[in-house]
Design a protein around this motif. Structure first.
Motif, PDB file in Angstrom:
ATOM      1  N   ILE A   2      42.996  57.085  37.024  1.00 57.17           N
ATOM      2  CA  ILE A   2      43.301  55.726  37.444  1.00 57.17           C
ATOM      3  C   ILE A   2      43.659  55.744  38.925  1.00 57.17           C
ATOM      4  N   THR A   3      42.889  55.027  39.696  1.00 52.93           N
ATOM      5  CA  THR A   3      43.125  54.918  41.127  1.00 52.93           C
ATOM      6  C   THR A   3      44.045  53.739  41.385  1.00 52.93           C
ATOM      7  N   ARG A   4      44.951  53.904  42.304  1.00 53.66           N
ATOM      8  CA  ARG A   4      45.781  52.784  42.742  1.00 53.66           C
ATOM      9  C   ARG A   4      45.154  52.240  44.010  1.00 53.66           C
ATOM     10  N   VAL A   5      44.889  50.942  44.007  1.00 48.95           N
ATOM     11  CA  VAL A   5      44.226  50.324  45.144  1.00 48.95           C
ATOM     12  C   VAL A   5      44.961  49.036  45.514  1.00 48.95           C
ATOM     13  N   ARG A   6      45.162  48.831  46.789  1.00 50.47           N
ATOM     14  CA  ARG A   6      45.769  47.595  47.275  1.00 50.47           C
ATOM     15  C   ARG A   6      44.715  46.494  47.213  1.00 50.47           C
ATOM     16  N   PRO A   7      45.108  45.242  47.087  1.00 54.39           N
ATOM     17  CA  PRO A   7      44.128  44.157  47.044  1.00 54.39           C
ATOM     18  C   PRO A   7      43.154  44.167  48.217  1.00 54.39           C
ATOM     19  N   ALA A   8      43.638  44.466  49.400  1.00 52.62           N
ATOM     20  CA  ALA A   8      42.777  44.482  50.586  1.00 52.62           C
ATOM     21  C   ALA A   8      41.741  45.605  50.540  1.00 52.62           C
ATOM     22  N   GLN A   9      41.939  46.608  49.681  1.00 53.82           N
ATOM     23  CA  GLN A   9      41.022  47.745  49.575  1.00 53.82           C
ATOM     24  C   GLN A   9      40.087  47.639  48.369  1.00 53.82           C
ATOM     25  N   LEU A  10      40.189  46.555  47.618  1.00 53.50           N
ATOM     26  CA  LEU A  10      39.458  46.444  46.364  1.00 53.50           C
ATOM     27  C   LEU A  10      37.941  46.495  46.559  1.00 53.50           C
ATOM     28  N   ALA A  11      37.418  45.755  47.514  1.00 57.23           N
ATOM     29  CA  ALA A  11      35.967  45.751  47.742  1.00 57.23           C
ATOM     30  C   ALA A  11      35.472  47.147  48.087  1.00 57.23           C
ATOM     31  N   GLU A  12      36.247  47.878  48.866  1.00 55.06           N
ATOM     32  CA  GLU A  12      35.886  49.253  49.239  1.00 55.06           C
ATOM     33  C   GLU A  12      35.861  50.147  48.001  1.00 55.06           C
ATOM     34  N   GLN A  22      28.029  43.639  37.955  1.00 54.96           N
ATOM     35  CA  GLN A  22      29.131  43.414  38.886  1.00 54.96           C
ATOM     36  C   GLN A  22      30.393  44.114  38.419  1.00 54.96           C
ATOM     37  N   PRO A  23      31.222  44.556  39.351  1.00 51.55           N
ATOM     38  CA  PRO A  23      32.519  45.110  38.966  1.00 51.55           C
ATOM     39  C   PRO A  23      33.390  44.012  38.351  1.00 51.55           C
ATOM     40  N   THR A  36      49.665  29.195  37.024  1.00 54.20           N
ATOM     41  CA  THR A  36      50.497  29.179  38.228  1.00 54.20           C
ATOM     42  C   THR A  36      49.741  29.709  39.433  1.00 54.20           C
ATOM     43  N   ALA A  37      49.029  30.812  39.255  1.00 56.60           N
ATOM     44  CA  ALA A  37      48.307  31.447  40.364  1.00 56.60           C
ATOM     45  C   ALA A  37      47.153  32.264  39.809  1.00 56.60           C
ATOM     46  N   SER A  38      46.017  32.166  40.473  1.00 56.82           N
ATOM     47  CA  SER A  38      44.856  32.944  40.044  1.00 56.82           C
ATOM     48  C   SER A  38      44.010  33.310  41.251  1.00 56.82           C
ATOM     49  N   VAL A  39      43.276  34.396  41.124  1.00 55.93           N
ATOM     50  CA  VAL A  39      42.378  34.815  42.200  1.00 55.93           C
ATOM     51  C   VAL A  39      41.013  34.168  41.972  1.00 55.93           C
ATOM     52  N   ARG A  40      40.241  34.064  43.042  1.00 51.77           N
ATOM     53  CA  ARG A  40      38.868  33.575  42.948  1.00 51.77           C
ATOM     54  C   ARG A  40      37.941  34.780  42.927  1.00 51.77           C
ATOM     55  N   ALA A  41      36.993  34.766  42.005  1.00 51.58           N
ATOM     56  CA  ALA A  41      36.034  35.866  41.901  1.00 51.58           C
ATOM     57  C   ALA A  41      35.068  35.802  43.080  1.00 51.58           C
ATOM     58  N   GLN A  42      35.114  36.809  43.921  1.00 53.45           N
ATOM     59  CA  GLN A  42      34.213  36.914  45.061  1.00 53.45           C
ATOM     60  C   GLN A  42      33.679  38.341  45.099  1.00 53.45           C
ATOM     61  N   GLY A  43      32.439  38.509  44.635  1.00 54.62           N
ATOM     62  CA  GLY A  43      31.836  39.833  44.605  1.00 54.62           C
ATOM     63  C   GLY A  43      32.206  40.644  43.382  1.00 54.62           C
ATOM     64  N   PHE A  44      32.861  40.020  42.435  1.00 53.74           N
ATOM     65  CA  PHE A  44      33.243  40.687  41.192  1.00 53.74           C
ATOM     66  C   PHE A  44      33.339  39.636  40.091  1.00 53.74           C
ATOM     67  N   GLU A  45      33.267  40.121  38.863  1.00 51.77           N
ATOM     68  CA  GLU A  45      33.489  39.267  37.698  1.00 51.77           C
ATOM     69  C   GLU A  45      34.989  39.237  37.439  1.00 51.77           C
ATOM     70  N   LEU A  46      35.502  38.122  36.995  1.00 57.60           N
ATOM     71  CA  LEU A  46      36.923  37.981  36.677  1.00 57.60           C
ATOM     72  C   LEU A  46      37.060  37.652  35.199  1.00 57.60           C
ATOM     73  N   LYS A  47      37.871  38.440  34.499  1.00 59.70           N
ATOM     74  CA  LYS A  47      38.104  38.215  33.068  1.00 59.70           C
ATOM     75  C   LYS A  47      39.611  38.247  32.832  1.00 59.70           C
ATOM     76  N   ALA A  48      40.105  37.263  32.115  1.00 59.10           N
ATOM     77  CA  ALA A  48      41.535  37.197  31.803  1.00 59.10           C
ATOM     78  C   ALA A  48      41.754  37.474  30.322  1.00 59.10           C
ATOM     79  N   ILE A  49      42.492  38.534  30.059  1.00 55.74           N
ATOM     80  CA  ILE A  49      42.907  38.876  28.699  1.00 55.74           C
ATOM     81  C   ILE A  49      44.378  39.304  28.793  1.00 55.74           C
ATOM     82  N   PRO A  50      45.294  38.554  28.165  1.00 55.31           N
ATOM     83  CA  PRO A  50      46.699  38.959  28.224  1.00 55.31           C
ATOM     84  C   PRO A  50      46.894  40.386  27.697  1.00 55.31           C
ATOM     85  N   MET A  51      47.834  41.084  28.283  1.00 55.96           N
ATOM     86  CA  MET A  51      48.082  42.489  27.947  1.00 55.96           C
ATOM     87  C   MET A  51      48.184  42.712  26.439  1.00 55.96           C
TER      88      MET A  51
END
Length: 113
Positions: A2-12, A22-23, A36-51
């Motif tokens: 498991i890699t830890r990645v900051r949001p700004a490094q996600l595309a990399e 797509q990732p 309350t808050a959500s990200v916009r999918a840009q260059g990736f697929e977004l899927k929401a599944i509660p833990m």
């Protein structure tokens, strides 16, 4: 692993894991948090599944795509990434700092809570 990645490094990170599809960013927060808050999918697929629903919905997740797990600050998503790793998923990352860091590093329009 498991890699830890900051949001700004996600595309990399996604770029280092070429895949046919797509990732995926897997948001494991609760429904009220998504409202309350959500990200916009840009260059990736977004899927929401509660833990808490991940074990029952494991079949919905592709093993051949890189998956980056997201929560509020990064703890729940790390637990989910570890669970996925135990179930044969190999291309995994935890988005360190979660959506709170996303708001700082990627999109200040994402509300903080």
């Amino acid at each position: 692993m498991i890699t830890r990645v900051r949001p700004a490094q996600l595309a990399e990170w996604f770029a280092t894991h070429p895949a046919a599809a797509q990732p995926l960013v897997l948001d494991v927060r609760e429904p009220w948090e998504l409202q309350t808050a959500s990200v916009r999918a840009q260059g990736f697929e977004l899927k929401a599944i509660p833990m808490g629903e991940i074990p029952a919905r494991l079949a919905e997740l592709p093993k051949d795509q890189p998956i980056a797990c997201l929560c509020h600050h990064g703890m729940r998503s790390m637990n989910v990434a570890a669970f996925l790793e135990q179930h044969g998923f190999e291309q995994l990352a935890n988005i360190s700092g979660g959506i709170d860091a996303w708001s700082h590093e990627v999109d200040p329009q994402v509300p903080r809570y």
